[in-house]
Design an enzyme around this catalytic site. Structure first.
Site, mmCIF file in Angstrom:
data_model
loop_
_atom_site.group_PDB
_atom_site.id
_atom_site.type_symbol
_atom_site.label_atom_id
_atom_site.label_comp_id
_atom_site.label_asym_id
_atom_site.label_seq_id
_atom_site.Cartn_x
_atom_site.Cartn_y
_atom_site.Cartn_z
ATOM 1 C CG HIS A 56 24.435 42.197 4.531
ATOM 2 N ND1 HIS A 56 23.236 42.773 3.874
ATOM 3 C CD2 HIS A 56 24.282 41.664 5.743
ATOM 4 C CE1 HIS A 56 22.389 42.526 4.664
ATOM 5 N NE2 HIS A 56 22.823 42.217 5.731
ATOM 6 C CG HIS A 86 17.835 40.437 7.102
ATOM 7 N ND1 HIS A 86 18.543 40.137 5.828
ATOM 8 C CD2 HIS A 86 18.988 41.348 7.766
ATOM 9 C CE1 HIS A 86 19.487 40.772 5.790
ATOM 10 N NE2 HIS A 86 20.184 41.195 6.825
ATOM 11 C CG HIS A 119 20.849 46.169 7.780
ATOM 12 N ND1 HIS A 119 22.314 45.983 7.777
ATOM 13 C CD2 HIS A 119 20.491 45.092 7.742
ATOM 14 C CE1 HIS A 119 22.620 44.923 7.659
ATOM 15 N NE2 HIS A 119 21.542 44.328 7.890
ATOM 16 C CG ASP A 131 21.188 42.456 10.769
ATOM 17 O OD1 ASP A 131 20.692 42.355 9.948
ATOM 18 O OD2 ASP A 131 22.424 41.857 11.130
ATOM 19 C CG ASP A 132 18.601 39.202 11.048
ATOM 20 O OD1 ASP A 132 17.596 38.580 10.120
ATOM 21 O OD2 ASP A 132 19.665 39.441 10.934
ATOM 22 C CD GLU A 145 26.946 40.415 9.141
ATOM 23 O OE1 GLU A 145 26.875 39.999 8.130
ATOM 24 O OE2 GLU A 145 26.179 40.433 10.385
#
Ligand code: ADE
Ligand code: ZN
Length: 354
Positions: free
Chosen positions: A214, A36, A34, A295-296, A217
């Site tokens: 997703h 991005h 996961h 994630d980011d 969340e």
């Protein structure tokens, strides 16, 4: 040939004293499921690409950018994340972005990564999808040659846009579909339930693509049910709010659904109040097949090993639990069975020796 702006670990990967648990976390072979790629855009690279492409950005310094990264919810973050992505224009930019991520991930013991990209964020600005995909694929080739790190691409639809726009994106991506492993669904969750994308996910699955989304969340358990029953996902991104529904937990456990949990993201986006309150150990105790991801990472203060460290420190996870999380990252990946078995064998020998 791309001009590589950043080579090697990110500027924040400064040397630090390694504890025994740190050494174990970094050495543990792991997959990241996961991530991005636009969320791995570090401020230093943002500035360099802004200069290279003559794009104005609303910040005077790297410190000012980092100070702007205080979010009250998912939308606060997304507004800044989409604005930052405006510096990405050419295949060389996407290759530099991917190379910087893979170099950093390799330093964290990542041996396989399945990375999401948001084509609509770029095509809406007039960047052809081919610039995006060709650049990312070039970065993936470099990562394999340089680190032996394998990877897959996940084309994510933006859920705040329409079903028609998602179909148009799938059609635009047609020439590259044999190099894309899955479709995904991200962006603003509340008000955009998975049901809105049931038909485009069915079309993607009919083309042989795997499906992730997703859900849970910020969205309610009903969105997780929809991701399972209407999108027929092979893997669920986040899934935190599934814990509010016992029947849903049973369903996820009994189907061995992989959840890609992102602890530092959850703190930064206020999904949990602090890392000490993260439910990762509860998820493990419930028998859920959870994995740890970043994630980011450029926005949330850490790459994948930082996320393992955070749950080890914040929730007291031991080596056996950390190894289970890494094991799940391989069995939850879209790698072929033989590759999964080879990674698990290496993981088991690492754990036996450490
Ligand atoms: N896009 C990038 N990061 C995201 C996240 N955490 N949730 C939804 N969409 C995203
Ligand atoms: Zn995400």
């Amino acid at each position: 040939m791309a001009f590589i702006l950043f080579d090697g670990a990110s500027p924040r990967a400064y040397p630090r004293a390694m504890t025994d648990l740190d050494t174990f976390i970094v050495g543990l072979p792991k997959a990241e499921l996961h991530l991005h790629i636009e969320g791995s855009l570090e401020p230093e690279l943002m500035f360099a690409l802004a200069r290279r492409n003559g794009v104005a950005i609303p910040y005077g310094s790297v410190d000012e950018v980092r100070r702007a990264y205080a979010f009250g919810n998912l939308q606060d973050f997304l507004d800044i994340y989409y604005a930052g992505a405006a510096v990405l224009r050419t295949a060389a930019d996407f290759q530099d972005l991917a190379t910087a991520y893979f170099d950093r991930a390799a330093a964290d013991g990542v041996v396989h990564a399945e990375i999401m990209f948001d084509p609509q964020t770029h095509t809406a600005r007039g960047v052809p999808i081919g610039e995006v995909v060709d650049g990312l694929l070039a970065g993936m080739t470099v990562a394999e040659a340089r680190h032996g790190l394998t990877s897959g691409l996940i084309l994510s639809f933006l859920r705040h846009l329409s079903e028609g726009e998602a179909f148009a994106t799938l059609a635009e991506a047609e020439p590259w579909l044999d190099r894309i492993v899955a479709v995904g669904l991200d962006s603003s969750e509340l008000g955009h339930p998975p049901e809105k994308f049931a038909r485009v996910f069915a079309a993607a699955a009919a083309k042989g693509l795997r499906c992730v989304a997703h859900a849970g969340e910020e969205g309610p358990p009903a969105y997780v049910w929809e991701a399972l029953d209407l999108l027929h996902v092979d893997r669920l991104d986040h899934g935190n709010r599934a814990l509010e529904d016992d029947a849903l937990v049973d369903r996820l456990r009994d189907s061995a659904m992989t959840l890609t949990v992102c602890p530092l993201s959850n703190v930064k986006l206020c999904v949990v109040p602090e890392i000490a309150a993260h439910p990762i150990d509860r998820m493990l105790e419930l028998g859920l097949k959870v994995t740890i991801n970043s994630d980011d990472p450029a926005y949330f203060g850490g790459y994948v090993a930082d996320n393992y460290r955070a749950v080890a420190g914040g929730r007291g996870l031991d080596k056996a639990q950390l190894a289970t999380l890494a094991r799940n990252s391989f069995t939850g990946s879209f790698l072929l069975a033989e590759a999964v078995a080879a990674h698990l064998a290496r993981l088991d020998s690492f754990v036996a020796a450490n």
